[in-house]
Design a protein around this motif. Structure first.
Motif, PDB file in Angstrom:
ATOM      1  N   ALA A 251      55.315 -42.273  41.500  1.00 10.48           N
ATOM      2  CA  ALA A 251      56.614 -41.277  39.956  1.00 10.48           C
ATOM      3  C   ALA A 251      58.000 -41.589  41.160  1.00 10.48           C
ATOM      4  O   ALA A 251      58.832 -41.043  40.073  1.00 10.48           O
ATOM      5  CB  ALA A 251      56.722 -40.056  40.128  1.00 10.48           C
ATOM      6  N   GLY A 252      58.362 -42.369  41.498  1.00  8.80           N
ATOM      7  CA  GLY A 252      60.068 -42.699  41.621  1.00  8.80           C
ATOM      8  C   GLY A 252      60.472 -41.449  42.401  1.00  8.80           C
ATOM      9  O   GLY A 252      61.658 -41.577  43.036  1.00  8.80           O
ATOM     10  N   ILE A 253      59.459 -40.540  43.095  1.00 10.73           N
ATOM     11  CA  ILE A 253      59.901 -39.372  44.004  1.00 10.73           C
ATOM     12  C   ILE A 253      59.942 -39.609  45.829  1.00 10.73           C
ATOM     13  O   ILE A 253      58.988 -40.390  45.798  1.00 10.73           O
ATOM     14  CB  ILE A 253      59.317 -37.724  43.473  1.00 10.73           C
ATOM     15  CG1 ILE A 253      59.227 -37.660  41.943  1.00 10.73           C
ATOM     16  CG2 ILE A 253      59.950 -37.506  43.969  1.00 10.73           C
ATOM     17  CD1 ILE A 253      59.063 -36.512  41.153  1.00 10.73           C
ATOM     18  N   ALA A 254      60.847 -38.688  46.167  1.00 10.06           N
ATOM     19  CA  ALA A 254      61.317 -39.462  47.465  1.00 10.06           C
ATOM     20  C   ALA A 254      59.473 -38.919  48.538  1.00 10.06           C
ATOM     21  O   ALA A 254      59.642 -37.078  47.658  1.00 10.06           O
ATOM     22  CB  ALA A 254      62.703 -38.918  48.514  1.00 10.06           C
ATOM     23  N   ALA A 255      58.926 -38.915  48.717  1.00 13.17           N
ATOM     24  CA  ALA A 255      57.849 -38.550  49.753  1.00 13.17           C
ATOM     25  C   ALA A 255      58.245 -36.580  50.610  1.00 13.17           C
ATOM     26  O   ALA A 255      59.581 -37.145  50.953  1.00 13.17           O
ATOM     27  CB  ALA A 255      57.398 -39.254  51.293  1.00 13.17           C
ATOM     28  N   PRO A 256      57.363 -35.655  50.232  1.00 16.74           N
ATOM     29  CA  PRO A 256      57.591 -34.294  50.598  1.00 16.74           C
ATOM     30  C   PRO A 256      57.525 -34.864  52.837  1.00 16.74           C
ATOM     31  O   PRO A 256      56.533 -35.293  52.705  1.00 16.74           O
ATOM     32  CB  PRO A 256      56.749 -33.871  49.555  1.00 16.74           C
ATOM     33  CG  PRO A 256      55.257 -34.290  49.279  1.00 16.74           C
ATOM     34  CD  PRO A 256      55.985 -35.948  49.262  1.00 16.74           C
ATOM     35  N   VAL A 257      58.047 -33.942  52.727  1.00 20.23           N
ATOM     36  CA  VAL A 257      57.784 -32.849  54.140  1.00 20.23           C
ATOM     37  C   VAL A 257      56.110 -32.155  53.333  1.00 20.23           C
ATOM     38  O   VAL A 257      55.965 -31.342  52.701  1.00 20.23           O
ATOM     39  CB  VAL A 257      58.685 -32.355  54.497  1.00 20.23           C
ATOM     40  CG1 VAL A 257      57.686 -31.717  56.360  1.00 20.23           C
ATOM     41  CG2 VAL A 257      59.943 -32.680  54.509  1.00 20.23           C
ATOM     42  N   VAL A 258      55.108 -32.889  54.768  1.00 23.81           N
ATOM     43  CA  VAL A 258      53.919 -31.928  54.708  1.00 23.81           C
ATOM     44  C   VAL A 258      53.483 -31.517  55.930  1.00 23.81           C
ATOM     45  O   VAL A 258      53.086 -32.601  57.235  1.00 23.81           O
ATOM     46  CB  VAL A 258      53.205 -33.284  53.856  1.00 23.81           C
ATOM     47  CG1 VAL A 258      51.120 -33.331  53.868  1.00 23.81           C
ATOM     48  CG2 VAL A 258      52.996 -34.029  52.642  1.00 23.81           C
ATOM     49  N   TYR A 259      52.770 -30.397  56.272  1.00 22.77           N
ATOM     50  CA  TYR A 259      52.346 -29.747  56.682  1.00 22.77           C
ATOM     51  C   TYR A 259      50.479 -29.742  56.702  1.00 22.77           C
ATOM     52  O   TYR A 259      50.091 -28.897  55.905  1.00 22.77           O
ATOM     53  CB  TYR A 259      52.975 -27.911  57.548  1.00 22.77           C
ATOM     54  CG  TYR A 259      54.669 -28.606  56.937  1.00 22.77           C
ATOM     55  CD1 TYR A 259      55.185 -28.937  58.672  1.00 22.77           C
ATOM     56  CD2 TYR A 259      55.185 -27.841  55.692  1.00 22.77           C
ATOM     57  CE1 TYR A 259      56.612 -29.026  59.409  1.00 22.77           C
ATOM     58  CE2 TYR A 259      56.850 -27.852  56.270  1.00 22.77           C
ATOM     59  CZ  TYR A 259      57.251 -28.450  57.803  1.00 22.77           C
ATOM     60  OH  TYR A 259      58.591 -28.532  58.132  1.00 22.77           O
ATOM     61  N   ARG A 260      50.591 -29.954  57.873  1.00 23.56           N
ATOM     62  CA  ARG A 260      48.516 -30.069  58.084  1.00 23.56           C
ATOM     63  C   ARG A 260      48.446 -29.270  58.693  1.00 23.56           C
ATOM     64  O   ARG A 260      48.454 -27.961  59.560  1.00 23.56           O
ATOM     65  CB  ARG A 260      48.345 -31.210  58.955  1.00 23.56           C
ATOM     66  CG  ARG A 260      46.811 -31.318  58.911  1.00 23.56           C
ATOM     67  CD  ARG A 260      45.535 -31.702  57.786  1.00 23.56           C
ATOM     68  NE  ARG A 260      44.539 -32.052  58.002  1.00 23.56           N
ATOM     69  CZ  ARG A 260      43.888 -31.466  57.893  1.00 23.56           C
ATOM     70  NH1 ARG A 260      43.729 -29.940  58.247  1.00 23.56           N
ATOM     71  NH2 ARG A 260      42.342 -31.840  58.435  1.00 23.56           N
ATOM     72  N   PHE A 261      47.314 -27.855  58.091  1.00 27.56           N
ATOM     73  CA  PHE A 261      46.585 -27.052  58.647  1.00 27.56           C
ATOM     74  C   PHE A 261      45.505 -26.776  58.389  1.00 27.56           C
ATOM     75  O   PHE A 261      44.252 -27.971  57.621  1.00 27.56           O
ATOM     76  CB  PHE A 261      47.612 -25.438  57.977  1.00 27.56           C
ATOM     77  CG  PHE A 261      46.840 -25.491  56.547  1.00 27.56           C
ATOM     78  CD1 PHE A 261      45.550 -24.592  56.538  1.00 27.56           C
ATOM     79  CD2 PHE A 261      47.551 -26.031  55.320  1.00 27.56           C
ATOM     80  CE1 PHE A 261      45.458 -23.770  55.051  1.00 27.56           C
ATOM     81  CE2 PHE A 261      47.096 -25.517  54.084  1.00 27.56           C
ATOM     82  CZ  PHE A 261      45.469 -24.674  53.923  1.00 27.56           C
ATOM     83  N   PRO A 262      44.622 -26.658  59.756  1.00 28.42           N
ATOM     84  CA  PRO A 262      42.794 -26.838  59.890  1.00 28.42           C
ATOM     85  C   PRO A 262      42.449 -25.996  58.691  1.00 28.42           C
ATOM     86  O   PRO A 262      42.894 -24.727  58.443  1.00 28.42           O
ATOM     87  CB  PRO A 262      42.390 -26.879  61.088  1.00 28.42           C
ATOM     88  CG  PRO A 262      43.764 -25.709  61.716  1.00 28.42           C
ATOM     89  CD  PRO A 262      44.981 -26.243  60.809  1.00 28.42           C
ATOM     90  N   MET A 263      41.894 -26.038  57.921  1.00 30.54           N
ATOM     91  CA  MET A 263      40.814 -25.170  57.139  1.00 30.54           C
ATOM     92  C   MET A 263      40.026 -24.180  57.584  1.00 30.54           C
ATOM     93  O   MET A 263      39.160 -24.222  57.977  1.00 30.54           O
ATOM     94  CB  MET A 263      40.020 -26.221  55.714  1.00 30.54           C
ATOM     95  CG  MET A 263      39.409 -24.970  54.932  1.00 30.54           C
ATOM     96  SD  MET A 263      40.797 -24.382  53.362  1.00 30.54           S
ATOM     97  CE  MET A 263      40.977 -25.813  52.673  1.00 30.54           C
ATOM     98  N   PRO A 264      39.844 -22.953  57.213  1.00 29.00           N
ATOM     99  CA  PRO A 264      39.667 -21.934  58.337  1.00 29.00           C
ATOM    100  C   PRO A 264      38.391 -22.558  57.664  1.00 29.00           C
ATOM    101  O   PRO A 264      38.137 -21.592  56.321  1.00 29.00           O
ATOM    102  CB  PRO A 264      40.491 -20.915  57.878  1.00 29.00           C
ATOM    103  CG  PRO A 264      40.799 -20.871  56.794  1.00 29.00           C
ATOM    104  CD  PRO A 264      41.304 -22.435  56.543  1.00 29.00           C
ATOM    105  N   SER A 265      37.603 -21.426  59.102  1.00 27.07           N
ATOM    106  CA  SER A 265      36.017 -20.741  59.008  1.00 27.07           C
ATOM    107  C   SER A 265      35.000 -19.761  58.016  1.00 27.07           C
ATOM    108  O   SER A 265      35.424 -18.662  58.566  1.00 27.07           O
ATOM    109  CB  SER A 265      35.366 -21.755  59.908  1.00 27.07           C
ATOM    110  OG  SER A 265      34.387 -22.695  59.828  1.00 27.07           O
ATOM    111  N   ILE A 266      36.486 -19.567  56.683  1.00 26.50           N
ATOM    112  CA  ILE A 266      36.274 -17.779  56.519  1.00 26.50           C
ATOM    113  C   ILE A 266      34.715 -17.273  56.791  1.00 26.50           C
ATOM    114  O   ILE A 266      34.471 -15.880  57.170  1.00 26.50           O
ATOM    115  CB  ILE A 266      36.922 -17.573  55.034  1.00 26.50           C
ATOM    116  CG1 ILE A 266      38.778 -18.466  55.636  1.00 26.50           C
ATOM    117  CG2 ILE A 266      36.899 -16.409  54.708  1.00 26.50           C
ATOM    118  CD1 ILE A 266      38.871 -18.652  53.900  1.00 26.50           C
ATOM    119  N   LEU A 267      33.860 -17.878  56.288  1.00 26.33           N
ATOM    120  CA  LEU A 267      32.555 -17.055  55.829  1.00 26.33           C
ATOM    121  C   LEU A 267      32.057 -17.051  57.264  1.00 26.33           C
ATOM    122  O   LEU A 267      31.225 -15.877  57.031  1.00 26.33           O
ATOM    123  CB  LEU A 267      31.518 -18.127  54.810  1.00 26.33           C
ATOM    124  CG  LEU A 267      30.391 -17.806  54.572  1.00 26.33           C
ATOM    125  CD1 LEU A 267      31.276 -16.221  53.402  1.00 26.33           C
ATOM    126  CD2 LEU A 267      29.447 -18.465  53.622  1.00 26.33           C
TER     127      LEU A 267
END
Length: 468
Positions: A251-267
């Motif tokens: 889309a011609g937009i500068a890449a965002p800052v991305v923070y990765r987090f682990p999906m919690p095992s909620i159930l």
């Protein structure tokens, strides 16, 4: 001379001149979820975040909702609506009484006279402490009348006063509701710094699987607006982060800052607290698919496979589809109607409680997850949490959610799925080897680890923005 610190405070040679910014979690979306109704998918993740923040004793952490033109701390009735666990004692709010609450509601109208009916309803609920009835309706009308009076006093000028002058520091991790809302004032930049959870890009990449609702059609433009404004993204999978970056590049937009987090095992964590994680042996084996029933989840593929088994005289375990009925499932309903005997082999449970779902996971022979596209796929990772193998589609996020440990087949490959399901049902040695692979390589993700990653990302975002 100034020195930047990791806690985002700014200090001089003599003393600190600003306090660390708040780290806020937005609960607006969960306020629209009916109380007591089971949570799944995005609402389940947002509930986890909100309750982790409510329990956190850190005074920098807040839980807010977007009301009357800005993100505000939750009212007492809102806390009661969203809280499912412990709340830090200092964070518990008490209703100030009708008179004070009404005065505060009038002040909110004075500051934000261009609000809509939803704002009036919310303010009326703050005055009545969440109660509905005649008192609520009378209060709502009174607030609406005062809003009209304020608008007339402004000469019918509805332009917003600059919100930035009274906005508090950010960032606010906005809810999915804000991301898809028709009212863009929450992400216009005037309500403070925001960050967003990028669960997936399905509305932009595969709108054919979601219908043509207003929220879906605007999703892409809202996402691009956020990224252009510098809002960082929080992603549970590497795949979604990479997809978001690639989408913005195109889309011609500068890449965002991305923070990765682990999906919690909620159930699984819920089951652990109750001491209900061990295996349950049942008389009749069954296969489990836990997901909302919608076109994207590809239930019709499974219906065709179980019908194929009936036509060929092959014996497959019962298929249990756990989840609420969703949208664009007319072809599935038509197929079931045309093959009535299929319902003797396939069970659709509808909406079930967490307790019931835990029991299904503890007793299923194996799971299936043939979805066409996913941001994560709770039903796949939850199978591994409970130690049962699962066949997934080749959607990259599903392979990531299952740790690359499980067999993966293209969502359009009916014969491939049919062969794998039959093998999983009949080849006990193969199934046992997959169970062993899970035991050796997979561990449920504690909610504390997920919350720590989210919090660290928000702190890093605040620190990064303070430099500019």
């Amino acid at each position: 001379m100034t020195v930047e610190r990791s806690d985002a405070s700014v200090v001089t040679e003599d003393k600190e001149v600003t306090r660390p910014p708040r780290l806020a979690i937005d609960a607006t979306g969960l306020m629209f979820w009916p109380p007591g109704e089971g949570l799944a998918g995005i609402p389940r993740v947002e509930s986890f975040l909100i309750n982790a923040a409510l329990a956190d004793p850190d005074p920098r952490v807040e839980v807010v909702a977007f009301r009357s033109g800005r993100f505000r701390p939750l009212a007492p009735f809102e806390q009661e609506h969203v809280a499912t666990g412990e709340i830090s004692p200092w964070r518990v709010k008490k209703w100030p009484g009708r008179r004070i609450a009404l005065s505060e509601a009038f002040e909110a109208v004075r500051q934000y006279p261009w609000g809509k009916r939803d704002t009036d309803r919310h303010l009326a609920r703050t005055v009545t402490n969440g109660r509905k009835g005649i008192g609520f309706q009378a209060t709502r009308l009174l607030i609406f009348a005062y809003r009209l009076y304020r608008r007339v006093g402004l000469g019918l000028r509805l332009e917003a006063e600059p919100l930035a002058a009274r906005a508090e520091p950010g960032p606010v991790l906005i809810s999915h509701h804000i991301l898809t809302s028709e009212d863009r004032s929450a992400v216009s930049g005037g309500a403070g710094d925001v960050a967003f959870l990028c669960h997936d890009l399905i509305p932009a990449l595969r709108p054919d699987l979601l219908g043509a609702g207003t929220r879906e059609t605007r999703f892409g433009s809202y996402l691009e607006h956020l990224v252009r404004s510098g809002a960082p993204a929080f992603c549970a999978s590497d795949e979604v982060g990479a997809t978001l970056t690639d989408h913005m590049r195109k889309a011609g937009i500068a890449a965002p800052v991305v923070y990765r987090f682990p999906m919690p095992s909620i159930l699984h964590e819920t089951a652990s607290r109750a001491g209900k994680t061990s295996r349950i042996e049942v008389a009749e084996p069954f296969v489990l698919y836990c997901s909302t029933i919608e076109v994207r989840k590809n239930h019709i593929l499974l219906a065709r496979i179980w019908q194929q088994a009936l036509d060929e005289g092959a014996k497959l375990p019962r298929l249990v589809c756990a989840g609420r009925w969703g949208w664009m499932i007319e072809p599935l309903r038509a197929f079931l109607k045309a093959h009535p005997k299929l319902l003797e082999q396939v069970t659709f449970t509808g909406l079930i409680s967490d307790e019931e779902l835990i029991r299904y996971y503890r007793s299923a022979s194996f799971g299936v997850f043939p979805s066409h596209i996913e941001g994560w796929g709770f039903g796949a990772s939850e199978c591994l949490d409970f130690g049962i193998p699962v066949i997934v589609s080749t959607a990259p996020s599903l392979i990531e959610a299952s740790g690359g440990l499980m067999p993966a087949i293209d969502s359009q490959d009916q014969q491939g799925w049919y062969a794998a399901i039959r093998k999983m049902a009949e080849d006990h040695a193969w199934r046992s080897s997959l169970v062993g692979r899970i035991a050796q390589n997979h561990r449920p993700t504690p909610a504390t680890a997920s919350w720590a990653a989210i919090k660290a990302g928000l702190q890093a975002s605040a620190s990064r923005r303070s430099r500019f």
